[in-house]
Design an enzyme around this catalytic site. Structure first.
Site, short mmCIF file in Angstrom:
data_model
loop_
_atom_site.label_atom_id
_atom_site.label_comp_id
_atom_site.label_asym_id
_atom_site.label_seq_id
_atom_site.Cartn_x
_atom_site.Cartn_y
_atom_site.Cartn_z
N LEU A 148 0.89 -1.16 0.00
CA LEU A 148 0.00 0.00 0.00
C LEU A 148 0.92 1.20 0.00
O LEU A 148 1.88 1.23 0.78
CB LEU A 148 -0.87 0.02 1.26
CG LEU A 148 -2.19 -0.73 1.27
CD1 LEU A 148 -2.78 -0.70 2.67
CD2 LEU A 148 -3.17 -0.13 0.27
N ASP A 149 0.66 2.19 -0.84
CA ASP A 149 1.59 3.32 -0.88
C ASP A 149 1.54 4.12 0.43
O ASP A 149 0.64 3.96 1.26
CB ASP A 149 1.37 4.20 -2.11
CG ASP A 149 0.00 4.85 -2.17
OD1 ASP A 149 -0.71 4.84 -1.16
OD2 ASP A 149 -0.35 5.39 -3.23
N LYS A 150 2.53 4.95 0.63
CA LYS A 150 2.72 5.64 1.91
C LYS A 150 1.50 6.45 2.35
O LYS A 150 1.14 6.41 3.54
CB LYS A 150 3.96 6.55 1.81
CG LYS A 150 4.36 7.19 3.13
CD LYS A 150 5.66 7.98 2.97
CE LYS A 150 6.08 8.62 4.29
NZ LYS A 150 7.36 9.37 4.15
N SER A 197 -1.57 5.83 1.80
CA SER A 197 -2.75 4.97 1.93
C SER A 197 -2.70 4.19 3.24
O SER A 197 -1.66 4.10 3.88
CB SER A 197 -2.84 4.01 0.75
OG SER A 197 -2.92 4.71 -0.48
N ARG A 206 -0.40 2.36 -8.05
CA ARG A 206 -1.23 3.50 -7.66
C ARG A 206 -2.50 3.58 -8.52
O ARG A 206 -2.94 4.65 -8.93
CB ARG A 206 -0.43 4.80 -7.74
CG ARG A 206 0.75 4.83 -6.77
CD ARG A 206 1.65 6.05 -7.00
NE ARG A 206 0.97 7.29 -6.68
CZ ARG A 206 0.94 7.85 -5.48
NH1 ARG A 206 1.54 7.27 -4.45
NH2 ARG A 206 0.31 8.99 -5.28
#
Length: 243
Positions: free
Chosen positions: A101-103, A105, A182
């Site tokens: 999960l990106d930062k 999120s 993303r």
């Protein structure tokens, strides 16, 4: 005596995934019985495997964790990177995240020491569902819902059809079986929307219920059994970021 490929033997110790094991082998960082090993080497349970000078042949039971990732934590095993997920969790055994999960999120992510299951879960062709609750900066219209669900052109492709449901004026639910980098943020951006909050609430048969932000729990026996059933016939080749 039974033999297995070196990358599989490494992943089964919980050191890393098969894909990462291949990288380490190609870089000349893996030795078998004191000799630098190449890709495709077969090993037995009596062989001594070293990675970067560390003996890793200790066997541990398979670990499967469901973690509620906070905003700001980075899904990397590189502990030299600030706010990495490994240092945050401080689990006593070596584990690694399945996908990311990106930062900015938050929400559900799996961690494991079972390198054999990683690519089976990640591959988008296996149609494993991931559910998200997303807030945006503009009103969610029926046109937006329709366009998101039918597919949006990003990253030189068109996203797969997916389930999208309006929750409120500025919030919607989306269920993906794809994992482009993303993906949700890019889809929204293409349609003129900016994501203000993105939370993953479910992966396959496991959801966030009862897991506070920043905490984790082990899969239950029934959850593990169901995950193994769902991935039993999965292609192991990874082509998804699971983001």
């Amino acid at each position: 005596m039974e033999t297995k490929r070196l990358n599989k033997a490494i992943s089964e110790t919980g050191f890393c995934s098969r894909r990462e094991a291949d990288r380490l082998i190609e870089a000349g960082k893996v030795k078998v019985n004191g000799t630098v090993a190449g890709l495709g080497v077969q090993v037995t349970r009596t062989d001594k495997i070293e990675v970067e000078g560390k003996l890793i042949t200790k066997e541990v039971e398979n670990i499967y964790l469901a973690f509620n990732k906070p905003v700001g934590i980075i899904c990397t095993t590189d502990t030299s990177i600030r706010d990495n997920i490994i240092d945050f969790i401080k689990f006593p055994e070596r584990i690694f995240p399945i996908g990311r999960l990106d930062k900015p999120s938050e929400g559900l992510i799996f961690l494991t020491n079972d390198g054999d299951i990683v690519n089976k879960v990640l591959r988008s062709g296996n149609n494993h569902e991931k559910e998200y609750i997303v807030s945006v900066n503009r009103k969610v219209t029926q046109t937006f819902v329709r366009q998101m669900s039918e597919g949006v052109p990003i990253l030189e492709t068109v996203t797969k059809k997916c389930k999208v449901e309006r929750i409120s004026d500025y919030t919607f639910r989306i269920v993906l079986t794809q994992g482009l980098n993303r993906q949700i943020r890019r889809m929204c951006s293409y349609l003129g929307y900016e994501v203000t909050r993105l939370q993953r609430v479910r992966i396959m048969n496991i959801n966030l219920d009862g897991i506070n932000v920043g905490e984790y729990r082990h899969f239950t026996a029934s959850e593990t059994e169901e995950i193994n059933r769902l991935v039993a016939n999965s292609d192991k080749t990874m082509d998804a970021s699971f983001d």
